[in-house]
Write a protein that holds these residues in place. Structure first.
Motif, mmCIF file in Angstrom:
data_model
loop_
_atom_site.group_PDB
_atom_site.id
_atom_site.type_symbol
_atom_site.label_atom_id
_atom_site.label_comp_id
_atom_site.label_asym_id
_atom_site.label_seq_id
_atom_site.Cartn_x
_atom_site.Cartn_y
_atom_site.Cartn_z
ATOM 1 N N GLN A 35 0.833 -1.202 0.000
ATOM 2 C CA GLN A 35 0.000 0.000 0.000
ATOM 3 C C GLN A 35 0.868 1.253 0.000
ATOM 4 O OE1 GLN A 35 -2.643 0.298 3.382
ATOM 5 N NE2 GLN A 35 -4.030 1.688 2.313
ATOM 6 N N GLN A 36 1.922 1.250 0.790
ATOM 7 C CA GLN A 36 2.830 2.388 0.829
ATOM 8 C C GLN A 36 3.494 2.603 -0.535
ATOM 9 O OE1 GLN A 36 3.348 4.652 3.098
ATOM 10 N NE2 GLN A 36 5.024 5.686 2.040
ATOM 11 N N ALA A 37 3.768 1.512 -1.243
ATOM 12 C CA ALA A 37 4.397 1.609 -2.561
ATOM 13 C C ALA A 37 3.422 2.085 -3.633
ATOM 14 C CB ALA A 37 4.975 0.260 -2.966
ATOM 15 N N ILE A 48 6.247 -5.793 -3.762
ATOM 16 C CA ILE A 48 6.411 -4.344 -3.837
ATOM 17 C C ILE A 48 7.021 -3.957 -5.174
ATOM 18 C CG2 ILE A 48 7.829 -2.459 -2.940
ATOM 19 C CD1 ILE A 48 5.973 -5.046 -0.767
ATOM 20 N N GLU A 49 7.879 -4.820 -5.727
ATOM 21 C CA GLU A 49 8.449 -4.546 -7.049
ATOM 22 C C GLU A 49 7.363 -4.580 -8.119
ATOM 23 O OE1 GLU A 49 11.443 -3.514 -7.570
ATOM 24 O OE2 GLU A 49 12.065 -3.768 -5.487
ATOM 25 N N VAL A 71 -5.937 -3.889 8.085
ATOM 26 C CA VAL A 71 -5.572 -3.088 6.910
ATOM 27 C C VAL A 71 -6.821 -2.428 6.349
ATOM 28 C CG1 VAL A 71 -3.632 -4.597 6.359
ATOM 29 C CG2 VAL A 71 -5.838 -5.006 5.280
ATOM 30 N N ASN A 72 -6.626 -1.324 5.625
ATOM 31 C CA ASN A 72 -7.786 -0.622 5.063
ATOM 32 C C ASN A 72 -7.798 -0.617 3.539
ATOM 33 O OD1 ASN A 72 -5.806 1.263 4.403
ATOM 34 N ND2 ASN A 72 -6.375 2.699 6.009
ATOM 35 N N ILE A 73 -6.846 -1.280 2.918
ATOM 36 C CA ILE A 73 -6.829 -1.353 1.457
ATOM 37 C C ILE A 73 -7.804 -2.437 1.009
ATOM 38 C CG2 ILE A 73 -4.970 -3.070 1.352
ATOM 39 C CD1 ILE A 73 -3.845 -1.533 -1.068
#
Length: 368
Positions: free
Chosen positions: A50-52, A243-244, A77-79
């Motif tokens: 989410q941060q990415a 994340i990639e 989590v909220n995503i």
């Protein structure tokens, strides 16, 4: 140059609070690769994704224990979360009660009609969309026999079988994917299905490979489809950290001017004319400014051949020379030596990003 892409018109559905299809931006999705029953590890990976910049995260739910864990993950989590479910309809019913935002299923492998109906009824009652996921590696046996091998037509026929099931149950709140590891097969299948349905399409080249090879294959395949306006969500499938996948997805959409987020770097490949180490500078600079979300263009050019020209077209540009020159909005804004170059450049980028944020905030306020 303006973005010439004309996106295909599709129905709009909602995955949690993220719109998919219609006039919504193309959403970026990834998938956790942790053990779902390891709640802490899975939550940590989701938060990093989410941060990415991930908009949606898919989580595999292969068992009832994983379904229980999914409920704990959902609380933390909220995503929007998609539950990936195969074969056991009871798992779908359970995660529907635990706040799932989308069910990734193939109606055909859920089993008897009454089981499929139970899942669809639960989805309807709780306003949960379904994603039908067709994969070349798991085609129905009769289609494998009919076509001899996976083909675009086989993928489309498999998809239409699943769609027919939902049609009979009067359920239209779904999106669809048709994935293969072969670029040509995937692109042809998506082009064909896009002419037959108006539901949103989730794009991906499945099992694309490792970080480098998978990025190349996905960029070619998804790029061809996105260029033609096909696709409402994307996932870059890599044998790498999820994340990639998110980072590559954002780079694709930024390259095609379909979405903006953070810095778009223009950098030369470097040569003997460079006045500073462009590659080292870029490697360090990209890592340092990953947190910046401001939409801005930054050019890092090692010499004066193309540097000044590139600098005129960006928010901030560095041109190698004696000394190195910095341009802001195409105008000279300072000189930098090689000593502490990355530190100075990072500082100037952050200052420019803050200024752009304020300028855009004032513009929005003045137009209200």
């Amino acid at each position: 140059m303006e973005n010439p892409i004309k996106r295909r018109k599709t129905r709009k559905i909602w995955v949690g609070d993220v719109p998919v299809g219609g006039d919504a931006p193309i959403a970026i999705q990834t998938m956790t690769n942790t053990e779902t029953t390891d709640v802490d590890a899975t939550v940590g990976q989701i938060l990093r994704a989410q941060q990415a910049g991930a908009d949606i995260v898919r989580v595999s739910v292969p068992s009832m224990d994983a379904a229980d864990a999914f409920g704990e993950i959902r609380k933390q989590v909220n995503i929007p979360l998609v539950a990936d479910i195969h074969f056991d309809y009871r798992i779908a019913l359970k995660v529907a009660e635990k706040g799932v935002d989308c069910l990734r299923i193939n109606p055909g492998n859920i089993g008897r009609d009454d089981r499929v109906r139970a899942v669809v009824d639960a989805a309807r009652d709780k306003n949960i969309p379904i994603r039908i996921g067709v994969n070349a590696g798991s085609l129905e046996k009769e289609l494998q026999k009919k076509y001899g091998e996976p083909t675009p037509d086989a993928l489309v026929e498999s998809a239409m079988r699943h769609i027919d099931i939902l049609d009979r149950l009067d359920f239209q709140d779904f999106k669809l994917s048709l994935k293969a590891s072969d670029i040509f097969m995937t692109v042809a299948a998506y082009k064909k299905i896009s002419q037959q349905i108006d539901q949103p399409l989730h794009l991906g080249i499945t099992e694309a490979g490792g970080l480098r090879g998978g990025t190349v294959k996905s960029s070619i395949g998804l790029g061809l489809l996105l260029w033609e306006g096909i696709g409402d969500t994307i996932r870059v499938s890599l044998a790498a950290d999820p994340i990639e996948e998110v980072k590559v997805g954002w780079d694709m959409l930024k390259s095609l001017k379909l979405r903006t987020r953070g810095i778009n770097f223009i950098a030369c490949p470097s040569c003997s004319r460079q006045n500073f180490d462009v590659i080292k500078t870029m490697n360090e600079l990209e890592m340092r400014v990953e947190d910046i979300r401001t939409d801005m263009d930054v050019a890092v050019i090692g010499c004066v051949v193309n540097g000044p020209g590139e600098a005129k077209e960006v928010d901030l540009g560095l041109t190698g020379g004696q000394p190195n020159l910095v341009f802001i909005d195409g105008k000279p804004a300072g000189k930098l030596t090689n000593d502490g170059l990355v530190d100075d450049l990072e500082r100037m980028i952050r200052e420019r990003a803050s200024a752009l944020d304020e300028e855009r905030k004032d513009l929005i306020t003045s137009t209200k």
